[in-house]
Structure formats: structure tokens, C-alpha cells
Design an enzyme around this catalytic site. Structure first.
Site, PDB file in Angstrom:
ATOM      1  N   HIS A 120       0.795  -1.224   0.000  1.00 45.24           N
ATOM      2  CA  HIS A 120       0.000   0.000   0.000  1.00 45.24           C
ATOM      3  C   HIS A 120       0.826   1.272   0.000  1.00 45.24           C
ATOM      4  O   HIS A 120       0.429   2.284  -0.555  1.00 45.24           O
ATOM      5  CB  HIS A 120      -1.015  -0.038   1.137  1.00 45.24           C
ATOM      6  CG  HIS A 120      -2.161  -0.921   0.784  1.00 45.24           C
ATOM      7  ND1 HIS A 120      -2.182  -2.255   1.109  1.00 45.24           N
ATOM      8  CD2 HIS A 120      -3.277  -0.690   0.055  1.00 45.24           C
ATOM      9  CE1 HIS A 120      -3.283  -2.797   0.616  1.00 45.24           C
ATOM     10  NE2 HIS A 120      -3.963  -1.878  -0.020  1.00 45.24           N
TER      11      HIS A 120
ATOM     12  N   GLU B 117     -12.052  -9.592  -5.334  1.00 49.75           N
ATOM     13  CA  GLU B 117     -10.634  -9.597  -4.962  1.00 49.75           C
ATOM     14  C   GLU B 117     -10.116 -10.968  -4.562  1.00 49.75           C
ATOM     15  O   GLU B 117      -8.930 -11.144  -4.347  1.00 49.75           O
ATOM     16  CB  GLU B 117     -10.391  -8.666  -3.768  1.00 49.75           C
ATOM     17  CG  GLU B 117     -10.839  -7.248  -3.992  1.00 49.75           C
ATOM     18  CD  GLU B 117     -10.374  -6.325  -2.890  1.00 49.75           C
ATOM     19  OE1 GLU B 117      -9.301  -5.742  -3.028  1.00 49.75           O
ATOM     20  OE2 GLU B 117     -11.100  -6.201  -1.874  1.00 49.75           O
TER      21      GLU B 117
ATOM     22  N   ASP C   9      -5.266  -7.441  -5.075  1.00 55.92           N
ATOM     23  CA  ASP C   9      -5.502  -8.574  -4.177  1.00 55.92           C
ATOM     24  C   ASP C   9      -5.856  -9.825  -4.957  1.00 55.92           C
ATOM     25  O   ASP C   9      -5.454 -10.922  -4.601  1.00 55.92           O
ATOM     26  CB  ASP C   9      -6.620  -8.237  -3.183  1.00 55.92           C
ATOM     27  CG  ASP C   9      -6.065  -7.467  -1.996  1.00 55.92           C
ATOM     28  OD1 ASP C   9      -5.019  -7.885  -1.469  1.00 55.92           O
ATOM     29  OD2 ASP C   9      -6.648  -6.442  -1.626  1.00 55.92           O
TER      30      ASP C   9
ATOM     31  N   CYS D  83     -10.195  -1.501 -10.595  1.00 57.61           N
ATOM     32  CA  CYS D  83      -9.557  -0.385  -9.889  1.00 57.61           C
ATOM     33  C   CYS D  83      -8.207  -0.765  -9.292  1.00 57.61           C
ATOM     34  O   CYS D  83      -7.616  -0.007  -8.550  1.00 57.61           O
ATOM     35  CB  CYS D  83     -10.486   0.170  -8.818  1.00 57.61           C
ATOM     36  SG  CYS D  83     -10.967  -1.057  -7.601  1.00 57.61           S
TER      37      CYS D  83
HETATM   38  C1  PEP Z   1      -6.994  -4.101  -5.066  1.00 51.95           C
HETATM   39  O1  PEP Z   1      -6.814  -4.988  -4.244  1.00 51.95           O
HETATM   40  O2  PEP Z   1      -6.752  -4.221  -6.285  1.00 51.95           O
HETATM   41  C2  PEP Z   1      -7.505  -2.790  -4.652  1.00 51.95           C
HETATM   42  C3  PEP Z   1      -7.839  -1.882  -5.518  1.00 51.95           C
HETATM   43  O3  PEP Z   1      -7.528  -2.546  -3.318  1.00 51.95           O
HETATM   44  P1  PEP Z   1      -6.231  -2.237  -2.450  1.00 51.95           P
HETATM   45  O4  PEP Z   1      -5.059  -2.101  -3.377  1.00 51.95           O
HETATM   46  O5  PEP Z   1      -6.499  -0.996  -1.687  1.00 51.95           O
HETATM   47  O6  PEP Z   1      -6.135  -3.453  -1.579  1.00 51.95           O
HETATM   48 MG    MG Z   2      -7.679  -4.778  -2.262  1.00 48.59          MG
END
Ligand code: PEP
Ligand code: MG
Length: 759
Positions: A365, A606, A630, A677
Site C-alpha cells: 500500500h 478480490e 488482491d 480499480c
Molecule cells: C486491489 O486490491 O486491487 C484494490 C484496488 O484494493 P487495495 O489495493 O487498496 O487493496
Molecule cells: Mg484490495
């Protein structure tokens, strides 16, 4: 043996230089194994010779004086085969060879083990003995264990040595030894001065540095000592009724360690001699810790723990005080063991030229945060010698995942050229900000932005995002020291909704757990990515969920462009339970007099379970959004934050692509829209493919928007379909990447791919 190993590792870790580390190793291994000789040969990358670097038992005058080829002697034999060699009589081996003046004649038994780090042969560790005997299996196993454990430390010490020699005035122009590799986390070139930030006090990582002002350093040290004293006195006071007088007296002994007559005085003397307070403290403390750790008596050895604890406490106060005063250079490269949102926030944005960290990988992250801020970043540099880097000039090559320490003039000039080219490229892309994304034959593509911090909203709008596909609400939770109140949240959410109104803003409910821990709500688990994450946490804590949803609904008053997205859903029950709570919130806010429409509720896909359930999930939800970060992690069983397996984290793996195609089909089968996303949406290779698959919206970091517009405008609808069918037969991620690279290169778009910055 474990205790011997532990002490050896600690001692090597604390050593000041590679030479010291090697000297310690040969002495301690020889003593532990009761052999006559222990020697280390290290491979010199340029000459490809195994250099005689340290010995205990052979002629030490020869250290550094000769090297063996891979085809020479038993050492060459071990290095070539990368396996141990155990001989009763070394001279009987066909590759046996004597080096003049080394003094090996007297030794018959030979045991050698290769030193290998991340598939790279670093050298050979050898023990020898006069007796004619074969080393036992236990001894062989011990030497292999020592060598495996030492490999990382030696690699680290070698790099540190290379950095020191590059910093020296005689560093050779062609010497590229001080180059470190990691994982590219944000594309771009950063050139600047390293500044180190430690999120927690660690004596081991403090660099040595000249004090700018000795008097104020001394004052800071005294103030930190006083603060620690008062903390400990407070602890002692709190325990007064629980402890007997003898145990209680231990606190006095503990405190005495800091007295002027003991360690405090030594630290003060070093500061007066010109070292800054943190460096002086760390040097004195580490020296004493080493001393205690080497003691035979276990009670005394345990005192090392006390000294480390006290030193760390004092260091913590010193770091807190100095943080407020740091004047960061105009082009700062942030160097950290582990990046956190708060360390990123410590350096003013306009001074931050690059980021380097030891931990993390491209989809952790903090890497996402770096990308959102558009700062070239290399993470997961496992061998990062933190102590050596501060104040050195660094080049961060965020295209290839490399950093260069004190680069020579030619190399620097080449990177400066790349930096200038990047600026030109950005200028070229700038006019696209006001244009809609389309294919070359004019078909519209919907690009949304992912947001987390306020700057994302502004940049997303500036670059023409048509909505927000993912607002990571947890970012503002991560930057606080308590849960934000409903009203605080309402104001934050209102800003997002207003900024993009009437375009949709997709707010994800709190997604914590995994690698996202709130400082005020710790989740301790041995396997956090498979643990209490995302919707699992918020359904177990309806008070947190309800407060957040109420804030969202209230913020939506009069705007009605809110969509709510649920993270980490694995079952239909979770969607249903969340919908019941959202419905309840909606009724409550209406009763309170707010006029907010009932928002669309979507599910993030995910985890593999959600892929297989995507049809029923799409039926019951209003939309789907794929979290490819994920999803890749869970489909491939590769931790997204672990640099060691970063090469296996392949978002273009055919299994991931098959899952994506399945999700799109399932959503459209239910007449529901589906967006993506994860980071894949902003990847210039992947974006054309995702459009071809039929994703309705691609949501990405603001920094990728213009580039993706440019890439998509180079493909016609027909070409996109062709591309997709040409990929369907491919069986490996490498083949997929290569095909996509070629498609981009044919359109002159390879400038957007990672570029070879330097040798
Ligand atoms: C993902 O897992 O692709 C997502 C957009 O969420 P994050 O990266 O915040 O876990
Ligand atoms: Mg995620």
C-alpha cells in the site's frame, strides 16, 4: 549450536566494516568448530577471481594478495559446483593446488561450503585441520548453516564497502559496484540526496555524522537522558507495591548504566569530539552490547538486553526531537527500512525527489501511495545499507528498480538526460488533460481515478478523470491517532463528492487488516492477508461501519453521486449483511432530516471465491469492481508485499486474465457494469487488453491517466479485439507481456514501458 550461531550473526551485524565482519567470522567459526584453520574467499565480480579475504590459521599476510580462478584449487571446485566438499586428505584430490607461502602444507582435512545469496555465489567458506579425518555430518551441516546465514550479511557488508569506496575521492569512473536492486514501485527517475527516516528507534541503523553544533547535540542528549530517567522512575513507581525491595533495587542498577561515570560519560565524550548525538549514542551502546554478548556468564550476557533497551529508549527521544528540526535538502531521496504513510508525510512534497525502502513490493500500500504522489520509488531493496546512505547522492531508477549510490559523472549525466526526457514527455501529454479518452476510431473509454489523499482529487480532475472509481477511505484513517468522528468523515467525503459532482464517486468502506494497520486499532495475526481484513472487520464492528456509512450518506445530501463499494467480499452473506446495515443507515439519516438518495452498492472482486460467485454477486449488487492487486495475490498465492516473491507476482498471468474475462462476462450477463480499480488498470501494457475484455471503466492513479489516454488512442476497436484473441492462446505471463510490449512498440509507445536507464 543455535546459541553460537545467534551470537555470531549478532556480532557480524554490529561490525563496522566488511573487513571486521570477515575477521569476526573466521575467528568465531574456527573456535566454534575447534578446527585449526578457517578462511573466507570472496568473489570479485570484475576479475571473477575468488579473493583470499580473511583467515584464522593460515598466513594472514596474504590477505587480499591473491585470488583463485574457478578452475583453480579446491576452493574453485566448491565455487563452480556450488556444493560442499568434505575431504579427509585434501592433497589426494585431483584439483588440489598449493599457493606459495600460504602455509597450507600442514593441513590434511578440508571442508568447504559455498556462500550463496539469492542465487548469486559470493564466495567460499573453508575450515581445515591437520589430522587425517573426514569432518562429521554434524560439522558439515553446521558449516552449511553458517554459510547460508552469513550470505545475507556478507552481501550487505560488501555493498556497504562498495558505497564507502565510491564515496572516496579515488573511486573509479567505470565502477558500478554501488548499485542496488529492488522492485520498481513508481516509474520515473529521482536524483537527490538521501535522508533517512526511521519509524522506530533502531541503534543498528543510525549513521555516523559530524555534529553541526556540538553544544546543542550535547543538550539534546542530556534532555533525552532525563526523559528516559523519568520514564523509568515512573515505571518503578508503578510497580512499587508488586515488587520486593530487592527486585525494585534493580531499577536503580538499570538507571546507573546511563550515569556519566558509566555509559553516559562515554557518549558525551564522543559528542564533544564532534559526533552527532544519535551516532555517539549508537556507537557506544553497540560497543557495550557486543561486549556483554560475548561474556560467558549468562547473567552478564543478559545485561546486553538492558543496555539495548535503554539505548533504544534514549534514541527514540533524540529522534523525536530532531525530526522537528530536520531541514530536508531541496531534492530529498527518502530512505527508510519500511515506508509508512506518516514517514512519507514528513518531507514536504516539493522536496521529495525519490523513495527507497528495504521492505515492501510494487503493490504494497505504501508503494501505491508513492505512485499516487507520483514520486519515483524503488522498494524491497533487501540489502539496503541504511547506515551508509544518508547525505550521499542517490539516483533512483524507478523504471528498472535500481538505485545508484554516488554515481560517477557519466552515469549521472545519462540519468539527468532521462529526467529531462521525462519532463518533455509530460509536456507532450499535457494537452490530453482536456480530451476524453477514445480509441483511434473514436470510441469512448471511461477512465476514472483512484483517490486517497486530497492531492489525488485535484490531480484526477486536472487530468480529466470522469469520476472516482475507488476512494480508499482508510487512508485518512491511517493518518490519524484515533477513529475520525462521523462529522469529520462527513466533511472529508463531502469534498470528494462535491469535487466530481455530478460524476460518480465510489467510496470503499474501511478496508483495514492485511498490510494496513491502524495505529490505534492493532490487529496482531500470524497470517494477516488471510485474516481479519476488509468487510470481515467492519461487519464484526457495526459501530465503525454504521458511523462511516452514515457520514457518506449525509455527505451525499443534495448531490446524489455517491456509490458504496465493499472490499474483500467472499460470500453472498457478507453482501446481504452489509446491505441491511446500509439500508438501516439510510432510514436513520432520512429520519434525521437529510435528503440523500439510496446509493448504488457494489462488490469488489478480490478473492477467488468472489470470481466464481461473480454472477450471483452481480445479480444482488448494483455493480462490480475488480481489485486486481488482491486478486492477483490470492489467485497466484503470492504475497503482494513480499519482495522475495515479487517476480512471481504477475498480474498478466494467464490465470488472472482468465479470471478477469470471467468476471466481465458474469457482470454483463446480469446487465451490471464492471470496473477495474487495481494497479493493472493504469498499466500501459494492460489497459488496451482490459478495454478489449469489456471493462466499463478503468480506474487508476491520477499519474497514469494521461499516459493511458495516449496508449488507448493508438488502438482501434478492431485492433483491440485482435490483440485479445492473439493473447488467448498464450500460456505464460512472459509471453503475454512480450506480445503486449510488441503491440506498444509497433505504435511507438514503448517510451511508456520500463526503460533501460543504465548498464
Ligand atoms: C486491489 O486490491 O486491487 C484494490 C484496488 O484494493 P487495495 O489495493 O487498496 O487493496
Ligand atoms: Mg484490495
Amino acid at each position: 549450536m543455535l546459541e553460537v550461531l545467534r551470537r555470531l550473526m549478532q556480532a557480524v551485524n554490529d561490525a563496522d566494516s566488511l573487513e571486521d565482519a570477515l575477521t569476526l567470522i573466521v575467528a568465531q567459526v574456527r573456535a566454534a568448530m575447534h578446527t585449526d584453520v578457517c578462511t573466507i574467499y570472496l568473489r570479485d565480480k570484475r576479475s571473477q577471481k575468488l579473493i583470499f579475504r580473511a583467515t584464522e590459521g593460515l598466513n594472514s599476510d596474504k590477505v587480499g594478495q591473491f585470488g583463485l580462478g574457478f578452475d583453480e584449487g579446491l576452493v574453485g571446485w566448491v565455487a563452480t559446483r556450488e556444493e560442499p566438499l568434505n575431504l579427509e586428505d585434501a592433497s589426494a584430490h585431483p584439483q588440489f593446488q598449493l599457493v606459495d607461502g600460504l602455509g597450507e602444507e600442514a593441513f590434511n582435512a578440508f571442508l568447504g561450503a559455498p556462500i550463496v545469496h539469492q542465487r548469486d555465489l559470493l564466495g567460499v567458506l573453508v575450515v581445515q585441520q591437520g589430522d587425517h579425518r573426514r569432518f562429521s555430518e554434524d560439522e558439515e551441516a553446521f558449516l552449511i548453516t553458517v554459510s547460508a546465514q552469513l550470505a545475507g550479511l556478507i552481501a550487505h557488508a560488501e555493498l556497504a564497502g562498495a558505497i564507502d569506496s565510491r564515496a572516496a575521492p579515488h573511486a573509479a569512473a567505470g565502477d558500478s559496484a554501488a548499485r542496488l536492486s529492488g522492485v520498481a514501485a513508481c516509474a520515473g527517475i529521482g536524483i537527490g540526496t538521501a535522508a533517512w527516516i526511521s519509524p522506530h528507534a533502531d541503534l543498528q541503523t543510525v549513521p555516523s555524522r559530524q555534529a553541526a553544533d556540538r553544544v546543542s547535540e550535547l543538550k539534546a542528549f542530556r534532555a533525552a537522558l532525563a526523559a528516559v530517567r523519568s520514564d523509568i522512575e515512573q515505571v518503578a513507581q508503578n510497580l512499587v507495591s508488586e515488587l520486593g525491595p530487592e527486585d525494585h533495587a534493580l531499577f536503580g542498577v538499570y538507571l546507573n548504566i546511563l550515569d556519566d561515570s558509566v555509559l553516559g560519560g562515554e557518549v558525551a565524550a564522543l559528542i564533544k569530539a564532534g559526533e552527532w548525538a544519535q551516532g555517539a549514542l549508537s556507537q557506544v551502546m553497540l560497543r557495550h552490547i557486543r561486549h556483554f554478548e560475548r561474556m560467558e556468564h549468562s547473567y552478564l550476557r543478559e545485561r546486553a538486553v538492558d543496555v539495548r533497551d535503554l539505548g533504544t529508549r534514549v534514541l527514540g527521544y533524540l529522534q523525536d526531537a530532531s525530526r522537528q528540526e530536520i531541514d530536508y535538502p531541496p531534492r530529498t531521496i527518502l530512505v527508510a527500512e519500511e515506508l509508512t504513510a506518516s514517514t512519507l508525510g514528513e518531507i514536504p512534497r516539493d522536496r521529495l525527489a525519490g523513495i527507497v525502502s528495504m521492505r515492501g513490493s510494487a503493490n504494497s500500500h505504501t508503494a501505491i501511495l508513492a505512485r499516487a504522489m507520483g514520486i519515483p520509488a524503488v522498494v524491497g531493496v533487501e540489502d539496503l545499507p541504511l547506515k551508509r546512505l544518508p547525505d550521499q547522492q542517490l539516483v533512483v531508477d524507478g523504471y528498472n528498480g535500481r538505485i545508484y549510490v554516488n554515481p560517477h559523472a557519466d552515469l549521472l549525466a545519462r540519468f539527468e538526460l532521462l529526467l529531462a526526457e521525462d519532463a518533455v514527455l509530460l509536456e507532450e501529454l499535457a494537452p490530453l488533460a482536456n480530451e476524453a479518452a477514445t480509441t483511434s476510431d473514436g470510441e469512448a473509454v471511461s477512465l476514472w481515478v483512484n483517490t486517497g489523499v486530497a492531492a489525488d482529487v485535484q490531480r484526477g480532475k486536472e487530468f480529466g478523470a470522469e469520476g472516482v472509481g475507488l476512494y480508499r477511505t482508510e487512508v485518512s484513517f491511517l493518518l490519524r491517532d484515533r477513529f475520525p468522528s462521523e462529522e469529520e468523515q462527513r466533511l472529508l467525503y463531502r469534498e470528494q463528492l462535491e469535487a466530481f459532482h455530478p460524476a460518480p464517486v465510489t467510496m470503499r468502506t474501511l478496508d483495514i487488516g492485511g498490510d494496513k494497520a491502524l495505529p490505534y486499532f492493532p490487529i496482531e495475526e500470524s497470517n494477516p492477508f488471510l485474516g481479519w481484513r476488509g468487510i470481515r472487520v467492519t461487519l464484526d464492528h457495526p459501530e465503525i461501519f454504521l458511523t462511516q456509512v452514515r457520514a457518506m450518506l449525509k455527505a451525499n445530501e443534495g448531490l446524489n453521486n455517491l456509490r458504496i463499494l465493499l472490499p474483500m467480499v467472499t460470500s453472498i452473506d457478507e453482501l446481504r449483511a452489509a446491505r441491511v446495515l446500509i439500508q438501516r443507515c439510510h432510514e436513520e439519516v432520512i429520519t434525521e432530516g437529510f435528503s440523500s438518495s439510496s446509493p448504488d452498492v457494489g462488490v469488489m472482486i478480490e478473492v477467488p471465491a468472489a470470481v466464481y460467485l461473480s454472477a450471483p454477486l452481480a445479480e444482488e449488487a448494483d455493480f462490480l469492481s475488480v481489485g486486481s492487486n488482491d486478486l492477483t495475490q490470492y489467485l497466484l498465492a503470492v504475497d503482494r508485499g513480499n519482495a522475495r516473491v515479487a517476480e512471481l507476482y504477475q498480474a498478466l498471468h494467464p490465470a488472472v486474465l482468465a479470471a478477469l474475462a470471467h468476471i466481465v462476462k458474469a457482470a454483463h450477463g446480469q446487465n451490471k457494469a464492471v470496473s477495474i480499480c487495481g494497479e493493472l488498470a493504469g498499466d500501459p501494457r494492460a489497459a488496451p487488453l482490459l478495454v478489449a475484455m469489456g471493462f466499463d471503466h478503468l480506474s487508476m492513479n491520477a499519474g497514469s491517466l494521461l499516459m493511458i489516454k495516449r496508449v488507448l488512442s493508438a488502438f482501434s476497436r478492431g485492433e483491440l479485439s485482435e490483440l485479445m484473441s492473439s493473447l488467448s492462446a498464450l500460456r505464460s505471463a512472459q509471453d503475454v507481456s512480450q506480445t503486449l510490449d510488441t503491440a506498444l512498440a509497433e505504435r511507438g509507445l514503448d517510451r511508456f514501458l520500463r526503460r533501460g536507464g543504465a548498464p
